[in-house]
Design a protein around this motif. Structure first.
Motif, PDB file in Angstrom:
ATOM      1  N   ARG A  56      -5.848  -0.921   1.753  1.00  0.00           N
ATOM      2  CA  ARG A  56      -4.437  -1.269   1.884  1.00  0.00           C
ATOM      3  C   ARG A  56      -4.254  -2.407   2.896  1.00  0.00           C
ATOM      4  O   ARG A  56      -3.465  -3.326   2.699  1.00  0.00           O
ATOM      5  N   ASN A 343       3.582   9.448  -3.705  1.00  0.00           N
ATOM      6  CA  ASN A 343       2.277   9.065  -4.246  1.00  0.00           C
ATOM      7  C   ASN A 343       2.050   7.561  -4.035  1.00  0.00           C
ATOM      8  O   ASN A 343       2.185   6.763  -4.955  1.00  0.00           O
ATOM      9  N   PRO A 344       1.706   7.197  -2.808  1.00  0.00           N
ATOM     10  CA  PRO A 344       1.592   5.752  -2.500  1.00  0.00           C
ATOM     11  C   PRO A 344       0.232   5.172  -2.906  1.00  0.00           C
ATOM     12  O   PRO A 344      -0.461   4.576  -2.098  1.00  0.00           O
ATOM     13  N   SER A 350      -1.255  -4.094  -3.097  1.00  0.00           N
ATOM     14  CA  SER A 350      -0.356  -3.888  -1.972  1.00  0.00           C
ATOM     15  C   SER A 350      -0.039  -5.244  -1.360  1.00  0.00           C
ATOM     16  O   SER A 350      -0.832  -6.168  -1.446  1.00  0.00           O
ATOM     17  N   GLY A 351       1.133  -5.347  -0.777  1.00  0.00           N
ATOM     18  CA  GLY A 351       1.467  -6.563  -0.053  1.00  0.00           C
ATOM     19  C   GLY A 351       1.958  -7.702  -0.929  1.00  0.00           C
ATOM     20  O   GLY A 351       2.342  -7.501  -2.082  1.00  0.00           O
ATOM     21  N   SER A 354       0.953  -7.916  -4.500  1.00  0.00           N
ATOM     22  CA  SER A 354       0.904  -6.707  -5.322  1.00  0.00           C
ATOM     23  C   SER A 354       1.607  -6.979  -6.639  1.00  0.00           C
ATOM     24  O   SER A 354       2.410  -7.905  -6.763  1.00  0.00           O
TER      25      SER A 354
ATOM     26  N   LYS B   9       8.728  -9.052   4.163  1.00  0.00           N
ATOM     27  CA  LYS B   9       7.570  -8.349   3.605  1.00  0.00           C
ATOM     28  C   LYS B   9       7.832  -7.848   2.193  1.00  0.00           C
ATOM     29  O   LYS B   9       6.919  -7.691   1.396  1.00  0.00           O
ATOM     30  N   VAL B  11       8.329  -7.040  -1.549  1.00  0.00           N
ATOM     31  CA  VAL B  11       7.825  -7.703  -2.750  1.00  0.00           C
ATOM     32  C   VAL B  11       8.632  -7.327  -3.993  1.00  0.00           C
ATOM     33  O   VAL B  11       8.185  -7.500  -5.127  1.00  0.00           O
ATOM     34  N   THR B  53       7.360   5.647   2.316  1.00  0.00           N
ATOM     35  CA  THR B  53       5.964   5.938   1.998  1.00  0.00           C
ATOM     36  C   THR B  53       5.491   5.194   0.759  1.00  0.00           C
ATOM     37  O   THR B  53       4.365   4.697   0.721  1.00  0.00           O
ATOM     38  N   VAL B  54       6.331   5.118  -0.263  1.00  0.00           N
ATOM     39  CA  VAL B  54       5.859   4.500  -1.503  1.00  0.00           C
ATOM     40  C   VAL B  54       6.048   2.987  -1.541  1.00  0.00           C
ATOM     41  O   VAL B  54       5.522   2.323  -2.431  1.00  0.00           O
ATOM     42  N   PRO B  56       5.247  -0.528  -1.543  1.00  0.00           N
ATOM     43  CA  PRO B  56       3.917  -1.132  -1.571  1.00  0.00           C
ATOM     44  C   PRO B  56       3.733  -2.221  -0.514  1.00  0.00           C
ATOM     45  O   PRO B  56       2.613  -2.658  -0.267  1.00  0.00           O
ATOM     46  N   ALA B  57       4.825  -2.652   0.093  1.00  0.00           N
ATOM     47  CA  ALA B  57       4.733  -3.734   1.060  1.00  0.00           C
ATOM     48  C   ALA B  57       4.833  -3.238   2.508  1.00  0.00           C
ATOM     49  O   ALA B  57       4.791  -4.030   3.440  1.00  0.00           O
TER      50      ALA B  57
END
Ligand code: HEM
Ligand code: SF4
Lengths: 406, 64
Positions: A56, A343-344, A350-351, A354, B9, B11, B53-54, B56-57
């Protein structure tokens, strides 16, 4: 363990005992050798990351570059592997920094949660039509060929405002862009030329007579600095969406069916409780052990990572699927829990880089699953799970076919 | 609870909107998330934590 101790590099990708199973080495690597020295199919070396936190971190750290064009960066394949590793698109589209962000933000407005909710009924209608056709031909059927492969092309054609009549041409082009080994060099070059010719004319037509689609909007839209996308960038964007959004989603639809039907209790649970579709899709994405080789990144400077020092000039492979099985990030990581939440997982990366189409991919997967549960509750695999076979190829993992009955 | 959103940050995945619609939305022009309420009531706190939590960034942070 021998991995990464300076003597013997592990050969990568690591084979799996069965199509739906992870390599047995993953657990050891995460525990004992989270930055393992591996040999890629090209013969070049890279460092494989398997822990959730490390993967990640690297994916969202801009110092790790997505372009492997440095002199000392590792090459991935032993031949041209097409798809994500193909140079064509990455030459035309901005890959990094602010320019990439501006390009991305012009497109992401098409993938908002609200738009996806609006698009969902149309996607379900497409899925229903494909299921109807499959049912008409009768069992057994290959769910990948009947549903997985066509649906994402239809969706992308809609997004680009392409005529329904041209869907088959797009499917063929997409296939040639990604399966370079299955076609001759002449066929690939011809498909590339045809696609560019078609899209260039299509962009011109949309500019003159815009529709409701993404491409029409992009012909007139301006980015944050007031710039417009040149035609070449529009054409490349169309190709990027096709290449990034077709094979990935097609394979994921097939793998989703495979995973949920391999242990039919999973399927039955969903048939009785369709409210689990959303979380089940996320869990399938997390659980997919056949996700391709992961995402390569190149680092020019020395960095500390995974308890070791990576020298400048290192190519790392981010093993997202291995990271998705990391016990320190997911309780009972090797168990498929259709209600898992939150559920990550890292299936979309990621980022800043992504997956741009992740909201669309999710919507397609949810729509397909919902339609299948509704229309074919008796769906089952027509072969034992052990007989499912993986496709060749590095970038995107998949199953060759998913034979089903109902 | 205090919610922070780092738009640089973000996305534009839309995951936060799906998780907590009362607290997040996406801008029309580029899909970047916007915070509708930086101090959501207690009954939305779980949804907001879920969103953080979920994401993605890692663009959402929560101070309890
Ligand atoms: C289940 C299906 C899919 C999976 C597993 C998937 C996975 C990924 C991953 C892992 C990345 C990150 C690449 C990196 O870090 O270098 C990515 C990027 C991308 N994906 Fe997807 N994807 C899927 C579907 C789609 C769809 C449907 C579209 C659009 C129609 C799409 C468009 C893109 C684009 C344009 C990028 C590049 C983003 C950028 O450069 O900023 N993907 N995808
Ligand atoms: S979940 Fe994160 S990345 Fe996605 S829209 Fe919300 S803030 Fe942006």
């Amino acid at each position: 363990m021998e991995h990464g101790d300076g003597r013997q590099a592990l050969s990568y990708p690591i084979p799996s005992p069965a199509a739906l199973e992870p390599p047995v080495e993953w657990a050891d690597l995460r525990r004992e050798c989270p930055a393992a020295r591996v040999t890629l199919p090209s013969g070049d070396e890279a460092t494989l990351l398997t822990r959730y936190a490390d993967v990640r971190k690297v994916l969202s750290d801009p110092r790790f570059s997505r372009r492997l064009n440095a002199e000392d960066a590792a090459r991935i394949g032993d031949s041209e592997s097409g798809g994500v590793f193909n140079g064509e698109i990455s030459e035309t589209l901005p890959q990094t920094g602010e320019e990439h962000q501006r390009w991305r933000r012009m497109i992401t407005k098409w993938f908002t949660a609200r738009r996806m909710a609006a698009l969902r009924p149309a996607i379900e209608t497409m899925a229903e039509r494909l299921v109807d056709e499959m049912v008409e031909h009768g069992p057994p059927a290959d769910l990948k060929a009947s549903l997985g492969f066509p649906l994402p092309v239809w969706v992308i054609c809609d997004l680009l405002g392409v005529d329904d009549a041209d869907r088959d041409r797009f499917a063929y082009w997409s296939d040639t862009f990604l399966n370079l080994t299955r076609y001759t060099d002449e066929q690939v070059a011809a498909a590339q030329a045809e696609f560019v010719e078609y899209m260039t004319a299509h962009v011109t037509a949309k500019r003159a007579d815009p529709g409701e689609d993404l491409l029409s909007e992009l012909t007139t839209a301006t980015d944050a600095r007031g710039g417009r996308m040149p035609d070449a960038v529009l054409v490349a964007t169309g190709q990027a969406l096709l290449v990034a959004g077709h094979e990935t989603t097609a394979n994921m639809i097939a793998k989703m069916a495979g995973l949920l039907l391999a242990d039919r209790r999973r399927w039955e649970r969903l048939v009785t409780d369709r409210s689990l579709v959303r979380s089940a899709v996320e869990e399938v994405l997390r659980f997919d052990a056949n996700a391709g080789i992961g995402m390569p990144r190149y680092i020019g400077e020395e960095v500390e990572l995974a308890g070791t020092v990576l020298p400048g000039g290192t190519t790392v492979m981010c093993g997202m699927a291995a990271a998705n099985r990391d016990e320190s990030a997911f309780d009972d990581a090797d168990r498929m829990d259709l209600a898992r939440s939150p559920n990550p997982h890292l299936a979309f990366g990621s980022g800043a880089h992504s997956c741009l189409g992740q909201a669309l991919a999710r919507t397609e997967l949810q729509a397909v699953l919902d339609v299948l549960l509704r229309r074919l509750p008796s769906l089952r695999l027509a072969v034992p799970p052990a007989e499912l076979r993986r496709i060749e190829g590095l970038a995107v993992g998949g199953l060759r076919e998913v034979p089903v009955r109902w | 609870m205090k919610v922070n959103l780092d738009q640089d940050k973000c996305v534009a995945s839309g995951q936060c909107v799906v998780a907590a619609m009362e607290v997040f939305d996406q801008r029309d022009e580029d899909g970047i998330a916007v915070l509708l309420n930086d101090s959501p009531p207690a009954d939305q706190a779980d949804d907001v934590r879920h969103a953080a939590t979920v994401c993605p960034a890692l663009a959402i942070t929560v101070e309890e």
